[in-house]
Design an enzyme around this catalytic site. Structure first.
Site, short mmCIF file in Angstrom:
data_model
loop_
_atom_site.label_atom_id
_atom_site.label_comp_id
_atom_site.label_asym_id
_atom_site.label_seq_id
_atom_site.Cartn_x
_atom_site.Cartn_y
_atom_site.Cartn_z
CB CYS A 74 -0.78 0.17 1.10
SG CYS A 74 -2.29 -1.16 1.39
CD GLU A 77 -2.90 7.47 -6.37
OE1 GLU A 77 -2.50 8.65 -6.95
OE2 GLU A 77 -2.92 6.68 -6.63
CE1 TYR A 107 -10.09 3.97 -13.02
CE2 TYR A 107 -10.46 2.42 -15.11
CZ TYR A 107 -9.46 3.28 -14.47
OH TYR A 107 -8.25 3.21 -14.83
NE ARG A 115 -8.52 6.87 -18.84
CZ ARG A 115 -7.64 5.92 -19.77
NH1 ARG A 115 -6.35 5.64 -18.65
NH2 ARG A 115 -7.86 5.65 -20.69
#
Length: 126
Positions: A74, A77, A107, A115
């Site tokens: 993990c 971001e 997604y 996206r």
């Protein structure tokens, strides 16, 4: 051939069970749409946005009995201003015979915004 399969989802609250449940759901959908098994997986990279800290999403992969030996890590971001909040992303590296344009990236929930060109094919996009 080695391919990367992307997936992303979001949670409403920074709570352990919600993080684990949506991560499990995302991986189930990635497996269903791309027909791979734990034995095919080289590694999994999971990232979370900085507003999630209640649990390691990798713990959800341990709910899969045959995933004991799959390497999982993990990370956080990059906190880009205006980016999608409460987001969990997976990058699963698999051995597969699928051509790159046949890989189904998944997604779910608010992550479909990341996206939309790829999310439209998702069975569970909403």
């Amino acid at each position: 051939m080695i391919r990367g399969i992307r997936g992303a989802t979001t949670v409403v609250r920074d709570e352990e069970e919600e993080i684990l449940d949506v991560t499990e759901e995302l991986l189930h959908e990635m497996i269903a749409q791309n027909s791979f098994q734990a034995e095919d997986v080289a590694q999994v990279l999971i990232t979370v946005t900085e507003d999630l800290s209640a649990a390691f999403p990798a713990k959800a992969l341990r709910r899969f009995s045959d995933w004991t030996y799959v390497p999982v890590v993990c990370a956080r971001e990059i906190p880009v201003p205006g980016s999608l909040e409460k987001c969990i992303r997976l990058l699963v590296t698999v051995n597969t015979s699928l051509a790159q344009d046949k890989i189904n990236h998944v997604y779910l929930r608010e992550a479909t915004k990341l996206r939309p060109d790829l999310a439209n094919g998702n069975k569970l996009a909403n």
